[in-house]
Design a protein around this motif. Structure first.
Motif, mmCIF file in Angstrom:
data_model
loop_
_atom_site.group_PDB
_atom_site.id
_atom_site.type_symbol
_atom_site.label_atom_id
_atom_site.label_comp_id
_atom_site.label_asym_id
_atom_site.label_seq_id
_atom_site.Cartn_x
_atom_site.Cartn_y
_atom_site.Cartn_z
ATOM 1 N N GLY A 49 0.806 -1.215 0.000
ATOM 2 C CA GLY A 49 0.000 0.000 0.000
ATOM 3 C C GLY A 49 0.834 1.258 0.000
ATOM 4 O O GLY A 49 0.541 2.211 -0.736
ATOM 5 N N ALA A 52 2.364 1.642 -3.460
ATOM 6 C CA ALA A 52 1.385 2.034 -4.475
ATOM 7 C C ALA A 52 1.021 3.513 -4.344
ATOM 8 O O ALA A 52 0.930 4.227 -5.354
ATOM 9 C CB ALA A 52 0.130 1.172 -4.347
ATOM 10 N N GLY A 221 -8.927 -3.304 0.536
ATOM 11 C CA GLY A 221 -7.489 -3.142 0.669
ATOM 12 C C GLY A 221 -6.810 -4.098 1.623
ATOM 13 O O GLY A 221 -5.683 -3.840 2.048
ATOM 14 N N PHE A 227 -3.294 -3.707 -4.234
ATOM 15 C CA PHE A 227 -2.496 -2.523 -4.542
ATOM 16 C C PHE A 227 -1.757 -2.617 -5.880
ATOM 17 O O PHE A 227 -0.924 -1.766 -6.189
ATOM 18 C CB PHE A 227 -1.543 -2.246 -3.384
ATOM 19 N N LEU A 233 -6.883 0.950 -7.376
ATOM 20 C CA LEU A 233 -5.988 2.104 -7.301
ATOM 21 C C LEU A 233 -6.709 3.385 -7.697
ATOM 22 O O LEU A 233 -6.506 4.439 -7.085
ATOM 23 C CB LEU A 233 -4.768 1.883 -8.197
#
Length: 246
Positions: A49, A52, A221, A227, A233
């Motif tokens: 995460g 990303a 998530g 991610f 996204l």
């Protein structure tokens, strides 16, 4: 290989032009803070995460700092940021002085984004419960389910289909959020909720203005794969842009 894959996903999103914008869309002064301290369960997806969100920020000209250091929740530091992302934070992560600083930040027009386990922290801080919208109560095993996108006139949901099928860990909340604009409902008939269901409707993503600032939450998530998923996204970055006030 993971970085190359992520950059490929971002390039595709930029071409699509649905949520991502030109790299100078916000200017160089915009910056967000990703807070990922855990005092309870630690999600393995936090690392993915952070990476990303950093890549999304790079693609959009937005600075991204990440930290597990709660001492950064002070007036001088927080005022540097357009939004603060609680990325699967769990447990009691801020002391009283840090909580008060964050309240002042939101009251001054700051933005908040809660991702997945952000509802699984700070149970003894009622202000935070209202900011994030709900508190975690339980979940069944991760599995595929159907999401009903009920509001597509919002940055986090414009790119999404009206029905979105995906695999994740589906949270049940202590009670349904109040005073928020629900974006996505989880169809409990589409998966095996067992005793971890809420019944329909089952909000899983929402936003609202709260105490002078802006708040966006997504229950999605949990998985590492989330991610690198283009639609997720776009959903996440759309919520971040709202929280930033952009």
């Amino acid at each position: 290989m993971k970085t190359i894959k992520m950059m490929g996903v971002l390039a595709m999103l930029c071409i699509a032009g649905q949520v991502l914008f030109a790299s100078d869309a916000y200017g160089q002064k915009s910056k967000i803070l990703v807070f990922c301290k855990t005092a309870g369960f630690h999600h393995n997806s936090i690392e993915q995460g952070i990476r990303a969100i950093q890549e999304l920020g790079l693609a959009n000209g937005v600075g991204v700092d990440s930290t597990v250091n709660a001492t950064r929740f002070n007036d001088a530091t927080l005022k540097q940021y357009d939004a603060v992302v609680f990325l699967s934070t769990t447990g009691d992560v801020l002391d009283e002085a840090q909580q008060q600083a964050f309240e002042r930040y939101i009251q001054a027009g700051g933005g908040f984004v809660g991702v997945h386990a952000a509802t699984d922290c700070e149970y003894d801080w009622p202000w935070f419960g209202k900011l994030v919208g709900a508190y975690f109560a339980g979940h069944p095993a991760p599995q595929e389910a159907l999401l009903d996108v009920i509001n597509r006139d919002f940055p986090a949901t414009k790119p999404l289909p009206s029905q979105w099928k995906r695999k994740d860990e589906w949270y049940r909340f202590r009670k349904r959020p109040e005073g928020v604009e629900v974006l996505i409902n989880l169809d409990e008939e589409s998966y095996d909720a067992g005793e971890q269901g809420m019944g329909n409707p089952h909000p899983i993503s929402w936003y609202h203005e709260y105490d002078g600032g802006r708040s966006f939450y997504t229950g999605l998530g949990h998985t590492e794969e989330s991610f690198s998923e283009p639609l997720f996204l776009q959903h996440l970055w759309g919520g971040i842009t709202y929280a930033m006030g952009k």
